[in-house]
Design a protein around this motif. Structure first.
Motif, PDB file in Angstrom:
ATOM      1  N   SER A   1       5.142   0.458  -9.649  1.00 23.62           N
ATOM      2  CA  SER A   1       5.637   0.213  -8.506  1.00 23.62           C
ATOM      3  C   SER A   1       6.811  -0.704  -7.842  1.00 23.62           C
ATOM      4  O   SER A   1       6.479  -1.918  -7.986  1.00 23.62           O
TER       5      SER A   1
ATOM      6  N   GLU B   1       8.577  -1.087  -5.654  1.00 26.80           N
ATOM      7  CA  GLU B   1       8.958  -1.725  -4.455  1.00 26.80           C
ATOM      8  C   GLU B   1       7.621  -3.452  -4.197  1.00 26.80           C
ATOM      9  O   GLU B   1       8.102  -4.053  -3.616  1.00 26.80           O
ATOM     10  N   THR B   2       7.029  -3.049  -4.856  1.00 20.97           N
ATOM     11  CA  THR B   2       5.747  -4.150  -4.737  1.00 20.97           C
ATOM     12  C   THR B   2       5.472  -4.871  -5.916  1.00 20.97           C
ATOM     13  O   THR B   2       4.735  -6.069  -6.266  1.00 20.97           O
ATOM     14  N   ARG B   3       5.524  -4.266  -7.395  1.00 20.72           N
ATOM     15  CA  ARG B   3       5.283  -5.053  -8.683  1.00 20.72           C
ATOM     16  C   ARG B   3       6.628  -6.187  -8.834  1.00 20.72           C
ATOM     17  O   ARG B   3       7.720  -6.012  -8.787  1.00 20.72           O
TER      18      ARG B   3
ATOM     19  N   SER C   1      10.992  -7.782  -6.743  1.00 19.53           N
ATOM     20  CA  SER C   1      10.858  -6.424  -6.638  1.00 19.53           C
ATOM     21  C   SER C   1      11.353  -6.214  -7.905  1.00 19.53           C
ATOM     22  O   SER C   1      12.739  -6.261  -8.010  1.00 19.53           O
TER      23      SER C   1
ATOM     24  N   GLU D   1      -3.786  -2.363  -6.670  1.00 18.91           N
ATOM     25  CA  GLU D   1      -2.851  -0.482  -7.313  1.00 18.91           C
ATOM     26  C   GLU D   1      -3.526  -0.218  -8.430  1.00 18.91           C
ATOM     27  O   GLU D   1      -4.282  -0.848  -9.250  1.00 18.91           O
TER      28      GLU D   1
END
Length: 107
Positions: free
Chosen positions: A16, A18-20, A39, A69
Motif C-alpha cells: 500500500s 501511500e499508507t505503508r 510513505s 490492511e
C-alpha cells in the motif's frame, strides 16, 4: 542507484504505497548520514528528485501492516515476476513465499 529505485518501485507496486511507512537510511555512521521517512510513495519521489539520495550504502526499514490492511491485497504472481527479474528462480520463489505468506509449493 538502479537497485534502490527498482526496490522502491517494487515495494510501491506490491504494498500500500501511500499508507505503508518506510525509512531509508543512507551512509549510516558516516559523515553524510541521511534518513528519509514517510510513505513508500513519498520516499520514492524524494529519492528520484535528488540524485545524491541514490548513491551509497542503504538500509530500508518497512513498517508493519496495519490491522485493517488485508494481506490478500498482495498479488503473488506479480511479486514472483518482479523477483524473478532480479534474482535466481529458487531465491525468487523463496522470497515471494515469505512476502505473500504462502507455501513455496503454491508457486
Amino acid at each position: 542507484p538502479h537497485r534502490l529505485l527498482t526496490t522502491l518501485e517494487m515495494l510501491q507496486e506490491t504494498q500500500s504505497a501511500e499508507t505503508r511507512e518506510i525509512a531509508i537510511c543512507r551512509e549510516l555512521t558516516k559523515r553524510y548520514e541521511t534518513i528519509l521517512r514517510g510513505s513508500i510513495g513519498e520516499v520514492l519521489r524524494e529519492v528520484k528528485s535528488k540524485p545524491e539520495n541514490q548513491k551509497g550504502e542503504f538500509v530500508i526499514v518497512i513498517g508493519g501492516s496495519s490491522a485493517t490492511e488485508p494481506s490478500a491485497d498482495i498479488d503473488s504472481a506479480k511479486v514472483l515476476r518482479l523477483l524473478r527479474a532480479e534474482m535466481p528462480e529458487s531465491r525468487a520463489v523463496s522470497l515471494a513465499a515469505k512476502i505473500c505468506v504462502i507455501p513455496k509449493k503454491a508457486f
